[in-house]
Design a protein around this motif. Structure first.
Motif, PDB file in Angstrom:
ATOM      1  N   GLY A  20       1.649  -4.569  -2.088  1.00  0.00           N
ATOM      2  CA  GLY A  20       3.068  -4.629  -2.411  1.00  0.00           C
ATOM      3  C   GLY A  20       3.490  -3.501  -3.333  1.00  0.00           C
ATOM      4  N   PHE A  21       4.660  -3.677  -3.901  1.00  0.00           N
ATOM      5  CA  PHE A  21       5.278  -2.629  -4.712  1.00  0.00           C
ATOM      6  C   PHE A  21       4.929  -2.808  -6.186  1.00  0.00           C
ATOM      7  CE2 PHE A  21       8.564  -3.153  -1.205  1.00  0.00           C
ATOM      8  CZ  PHE A  21       8.041  -2.136  -0.445  1.00  0.00           C
ATOM      9  N   GLU A  22       3.667  -2.573  -6.543  1.00  0.00           N
ATOM     10  CA  GLU A  22       3.220  -2.739  -7.921  1.00  0.00           C
ATOM     11  C   GLU A  22       3.593  -1.546  -8.801  1.00  0.00           C
ATOM     12  OE1 GLU A  22      -0.859  -3.874  -8.364  1.00  0.00           O
ATOM     13  OE2 GLU A  22      -0.765  -5.199  -6.635  1.00  0.00           O
ATOM     14  N   SER A  23       3.569  -0.361  -8.246  1.00  0.00           N
ATOM     15  CA  SER A  23       3.836   0.841  -9.037  1.00  0.00           C
ATOM     16  C   SER A  23       5.032   1.590  -8.453  1.00  0.00           C
ATOM     17  CB  SER A  23       2.593   1.728  -9.058  1.00  0.00           C
ATOM     18  OG  SER A  23       2.199   2.072  -7.755  1.00  0.00           O
ATOM     19  N   PRO A  24       5.573   2.561  -9.203  1.00  0.00           N
ATOM     20  CA  PRO A  24       6.723   3.328  -8.705  1.00  0.00           C
ATOM     21  C   PRO A  24       6.399   4.045  -7.389  1.00  0.00           C
ATOM     22  CG  PRO A  24       6.345   3.766 -11.039  1.00  0.00           C
ATOM     23  CD  PRO A  24       5.173   2.963 -10.555  1.00  0.00           C
ATOM     24  N   ALA A  25       7.411   4.190  -6.555  1.00  0.00           N
ATOM     25  CA  ALA A  25       7.232   4.802  -5.236  1.00  0.00           C
ATOM     26  C   ALA A  25       6.613   6.195  -5.320  1.00  0.00           C
ATOM     27  CB  ALA A  25       8.573   4.861  -4.500  1.00  0.00           C
ATOM     28  N   VAL A  26       6.959   6.961  -6.337  1.00  0.00           N
ATOM     29  CA  VAL A  26       6.445   8.324  -6.460  1.00  0.00           C
ATOM     30  C   VAL A  26       4.925   8.334  -6.646  1.00  0.00           C
ATOM     31  CG1 VAL A  26       6.793   8.500  -8.964  1.00  0.00           C
ATOM     32  CG2 VAL A  26       6.890  10.564  -7.540  1.00  0.00           C
ATOM     33  N   ASP A  27       4.360   7.227  -7.113  1.00  0.00           N
ATOM     34  CA  ASP A  27       2.924   7.139  -7.356  1.00  0.00           C
ATOM     35  C   ASP A  27       2.153   6.487  -6.217  1.00  0.00           C
ATOM     36  OD1 ASP A  27       3.310   8.254  -9.867  1.00  0.00           O
ATOM     37  OD2 ASP A  27       3.472   6.307 -10.863  1.00  0.00           O
ATOM     38  N   ARG A  28       2.836   6.104  -5.129  1.00  0.00           N
ATOM     39  CA  ARG A  28       2.197   5.360  -4.041  1.00  0.00           C
ATOM     40  C   ARG A  28       2.129   6.171  -2.755  1.00  0.00           C
ATOM     41  NH1 ARG A  28       6.207   1.161  -5.013  1.00  0.00           N
ATOM     42  NH2 ARG A  28       6.999   1.774  -3.002  1.00  0.00           N
ATOM     43  N   ALA A  29       1.038   5.966  -2.012  1.00  0.00           N
ATOM     44  CA  ALA A  29       0.921   6.476  -0.646  1.00  0.00           C
ATOM     45  C   ALA A  29       0.748   5.256   0.255  1.00  0.00           C
ATOM     46  CB  ALA A  29      -0.268   7.409  -0.506  1.00  0.00           C
ATOM     47  N   GLY A  30       1.414   5.269   1.383  1.00  0.00           N
ATOM     48  CA  GLY A  30       1.300   4.134   2.281  1.00  0.00           C
ATOM     49  C   GLY A  30       2.624   3.892   2.968  1.00  0.00           C
ATOM     50  N   PRO A  31       2.767   2.788   3.597  1.00  0.00           N
ATOM     51  CA  PRO A  31       1.916   1.602   3.532  1.00  0.00           C
ATOM     52  C   PRO A  31       0.763   1.655   4.531  1.00  0.00           C
ATOM     53  CG  PRO A  31       3.823   1.108   4.860  1.00  0.00           C
ATOM     54  CD  PRO A  31       3.988   2.521   4.370  1.00  0.00           C
ATOM     55  N   PHE A  32      -0.248   0.830   4.245  1.00  0.00           N
ATOM     56  CA  PHE A  32      -1.408   0.667   5.108  1.00  0.00           C
ATOM     57  C   PHE A  32      -1.542  -0.809   5.449  1.00  0.00           C
ATOM     58  CE2 PHE A  32      -2.127   4.417   2.513  1.00  0.00           C
ATOM     59  CZ  PHE A  32      -2.471   5.356   3.469  1.00  0.00           C
ATOM     60  N   GLU A  33      -2.147  -1.090   6.588  1.00  0.00           N
ATOM     61  CA  GLU A  33      -2.284  -2.464   7.061  1.00  0.00           C
ATOM     62  C   GLU A  33      -3.377  -3.242   6.326  1.00  0.00           C
ATOM     63  OE1 GLU A  33      -0.248  -4.056   9.152  1.00  0.00           O
ATOM     64  OE2 GLU A  33       0.951  -2.227   9.292  1.00  0.00           O
ATOM     65  N   THR A  34      -4.442  -2.544   5.914  1.00  0.00           N
ATOM     66  CA  THR A  34      -5.567  -3.220   5.268  1.00  0.00           C
ATOM     67  C   THR A  34      -5.912  -2.523   3.956  1.00  0.00           C
ATOM     68  OG1 THR A  34      -7.257  -1.831   6.303  1.00  0.00           O
ATOM     69  CG2 THR A  34      -6.545  -3.801   7.541  1.00  0.00           C
ATOM     70  N   PRO A  35      -6.575  -3.231   3.045  1.00  0.00           N
ATOM     71  CA  PRO A  35      -7.001  -2.582   1.803  1.00  0.00           C
ATOM     72  C   PRO A  35      -8.033  -1.488   2.060  1.00  0.00           C
ATOM     73  CG  PRO A  35      -7.659  -4.916   1.830  1.00  0.00           C
ATOM     74  CD  PRO A  35      -6.835  -4.660   3.047  1.00  0.00           C
ATOM     75  N   GLU A  36      -8.858  -1.658   3.082  1.00  0.00           N
ATOM     76  CA  GLU A  36      -9.856  -0.634   3.417  1.00  0.00           C
ATOM     77  C   GLU A  36      -9.186   0.664   3.863  1.00  0.00           C
ATOM     78  OE1 GLU A  36     -11.506  -4.599   3.490  1.00  0.00           O
ATOM     79  OE2 GLU A  36      -9.883  -3.801   4.720  1.00  0.00           O
TER      80      GLU A  36
END
Length: 74
Positions: A20-36
């Motif tokens: 989910g959206f835990e951190s600011p968008a600028v710090d995230r890459a994704g989304p991905f379907e699985t944690p792996e």
């Protein structure tokens, strides 16, 4: 269809996988379907970047009469 808030993200600052959206968008890459898959984000981004660069190079060479192999020999 699962919303992006239920998908996995790779935190570019910490290197951690988040759901989910835990951190600011600028710090995230994704989304991905699985944690792996999210954990492989740096590798996936390198692969995509390399593919895009190759595609752009082919597009730039289109119609020039010079193939990639011919350029490498020069």
């Amino acid at each position: 269809m699962t919303g992006d808030n239920e998908k996995y993200w790779y935190n570019l600052k910490t290197g951690e996988v988040e759901k989910g959206f835990e951190s600011p968008a600028v710090d995230r890459a994704g989304p991905f379907e699985t944690p792996e898959e999210a954990a492989r984000a740096p590798e996936i981004m390198r692969e995509r970047s390399r593919a895009w660069a190759e595609e752009e190079s082919r597009d730039n060479d289109w119609g020039s009469g010079v193939s990639g192999d011919a350029r490498d020999d020069q």
